[in-house]
Write an enzyme that holds these catalytic residues in place. Structure first.
Site, PDB file in Angstrom:
ATOM      1  N   LYS A  41     119.375  65.087   5.130  1.00  0.00           N
ATOM      2  CA  LYS A  41     118.831  66.329   4.720  1.00  0.00           C
ATOM      3  C   LYS A  41     118.501  67.358   5.380  1.00  0.00           C
ATOM      4  O   LYS A  41     118.630  68.768   5.308  1.00  0.00           O
ATOM      5  CB  LYS A  41     117.547  66.192   3.540  1.00  0.00           C
ATOM      6  N   GLY A  42     118.148  67.120   6.624  1.00  0.00           N
ATOM      7  CA  GLY A  42     117.389  67.998   7.561  1.00  0.00           C
ATOM      8  C   GLY A  42     118.284  69.363   8.128  1.00  0.00           C
ATOM      9  O   GLY A  42     117.683  70.385   8.259  1.00  0.00           O
ATOM     10  N   GLU A  97     123.113  69.994  13.094  1.00  0.00           N
ATOM     11  CA  GLU A  97     121.991  69.160  12.829  1.00  0.00           C
ATOM     12  C   GLU A  97     120.678  69.895  13.130  1.00  0.00           C
ATOM     13  O   GLU A  97     120.726  70.866  13.666  1.00  0.00           O
ATOM     14  CB  GLU A  97     122.245  68.180  14.255  1.00  0.00           C
ATOM     15  N   ASP A  98     119.580  69.252  12.744  1.00  0.00           N
ATOM     16  CA  ASP A  98     118.280  69.891  12.609  1.00  0.00           C
ATOM     17  C   ASP A  98     117.516  69.743  14.198  1.00  0.00           C
ATOM     18  O   ASP A  98     117.108  70.716  14.728  1.00  0.00           O
ATOM     19  CB  ASP A  98     117.310  69.130  11.411  1.00  0.00           C
ATOM     20  N   ASP A 101     116.870  64.133  19.370  1.00  0.00           N
ATOM     21  CA  ASP A 101     115.737  63.752  19.869  1.00  0.00           C
ATOM     22  C   ASP A 101     116.110  62.749  20.855  1.00  0.00           C
ATOM     23  O   ASP A 101     116.593  63.042  22.222  1.00  0.00           O
ATOM     24  CB  ASP A 101     114.999  62.897  18.872  1.00  0.00           C
ATOM     25  N   LYS A 129     114.615  68.188  21.865  1.00  0.00           N
ATOM     26  CA  LYS A 129     113.587  67.641  22.428  1.00  0.00           C
ATOM     27  C   LYS A 129     114.304  67.093  23.666  1.00  0.00           C
ATOM     28  O   LYS A 129     114.248  65.860  23.888  1.00  0.00           O
ATOM     29  CB  LYS A 129     112.761  66.642  21.890  1.00  0.00           C
ATOM     30  N   PHE A 150     105.824  66.486  17.396  1.00  0.00           N
ATOM     31  CA  PHE A 150     106.586  66.066  16.167  1.00  0.00           C
ATOM     32  C   PHE A 150     106.468  67.197  15.131  1.00  0.00           C
ATOM     33  O   PHE A 150     105.592  67.928  15.032  1.00  0.00           O
ATOM     34  CB  PHE A 150     105.994  64.776  15.306  1.00  0.00           C
ATOM     35  N   ASP A 157     111.224  66.825   8.012  1.00  0.00           N
ATOM     36  CA  ASP A 157     110.028  66.486   7.293  1.00  0.00           C
ATOM     37  C   ASP A 157     109.126  65.476   7.993  1.00  0.00           C
ATOM     38  O   ASP A 157     109.355  64.843   9.147  1.00  0.00           O
ATOM     39  CB  ASP A 157     110.838  65.521   6.106  1.00  0.00           C
ATOM     40  N   ARG A 163     109.746  70.015   4.289  1.00  0.00           N
ATOM     41  CA  ARG A 163     110.995  70.669   4.421  1.00  0.00           C
ATOM     42  C   ARG A 163     111.014  71.839   4.075  1.00  0.00           C
ATOM     43  O   ARG A 163     111.821  72.600   4.637  1.00  0.00           O
ATOM     44  CB  ARG A 163     112.084  69.774   3.785  1.00  0.00           C
TER      45      ARG A 163
END
Ligand code: IMP
Ligand code: MG
Length: 175
Positions: A41-42, A97-98, A101, A129, A150, A157, A163
């Site tokens: 969902k991100g 993509e959100d 990581d 990141k 974070f 989220d 979100r």
């Protein structure tokens, strides 16, 4: 544990960063059409904002993935929850993509999509990141590199919340 949310990237900064990425994509894909694959969902907020500024013909599809393992340590084993609706063979595909990581999710996904023979496959991320990276994954387009915090908002989220925030915030736990 109680926490607060501190603004990391304001609504205005976010919009400017996303517009800059859209400009780069417009330049690189001039005369082509582009097929966006949003990782839900991100990635939804980022894709809708980004695509508003794209000038070529744009089509969209959605994919949902989840990484096995605990919430905090991504295992590198990725499960497809929802696959694409359409084939991507011969198309110029851009993954949206959100956040990147460890890179585990994108390494797995890009390999899987490459096997489907798109004409080209690139990666666009809202946030990155780099200090957390375990895999050799680099976004072709990136709005903002960030520190190891974070973050929530604009699709991201914490326990499925936040979100809907129109900025990027960092979760700061109280001492
Ligand atoms: P990777 O496989 O470790 O690169 O995991 C990337 C995924 O983990 C992202 O697509 C997010 O869904 C999630 N993630 C990583 N960092 C954050 C964060 O700071 N906030 C919210 N979700 C995050
Ligand atoms: Mg994600």
């Amino acid at each position: 544990m109680s926490y607060k949310i501190e603004t990391l990237i304001s609504k205005e900064e976010l919009r400017a960063g996303i517009q800059r990425v859209a400009d780069e994509i417009n330049r690189d894909y001039e005369g082509k059409s582009i097929h966006l694959i949003c990782i839900i969902k991100g990635g939804v907020f980022f894709m809708t904002e980004l695509s508003k500024y794209l000038k070529m013909d744009v089509t969209m599809d959605f994919m949902a993935v989840s990484s096995y393992g605990s919430d905090t340590v991504s295992s590198g084993i990725v499960k497809i929850i929802k696959d694409l609706d359409e084939p991507i063979e011969g198309r110029d595909v851009l993954i949206v993509e959100d956040i990147i990581d460890t890179g585990n999710t994108m390494e797995y996904l890009m390999e899987l999509l490459r096997d489907r023979k798109p004409a080209s496959l690139k990666l666009c991320a809202m946030l990155d990141k780099p200090s957390r990276r375990l895999k050799d994954i680099k976004a072709d387009y990136l709005a903002f590199p960030i520190e190891d915090k974070f973050v929530v908002g604009f699709g991201l989220d914490y326990d499925q919340k936040y979100r809907n925030l129109d900025y990027i915030g960092a979760i700061v736990f109280d001492e």
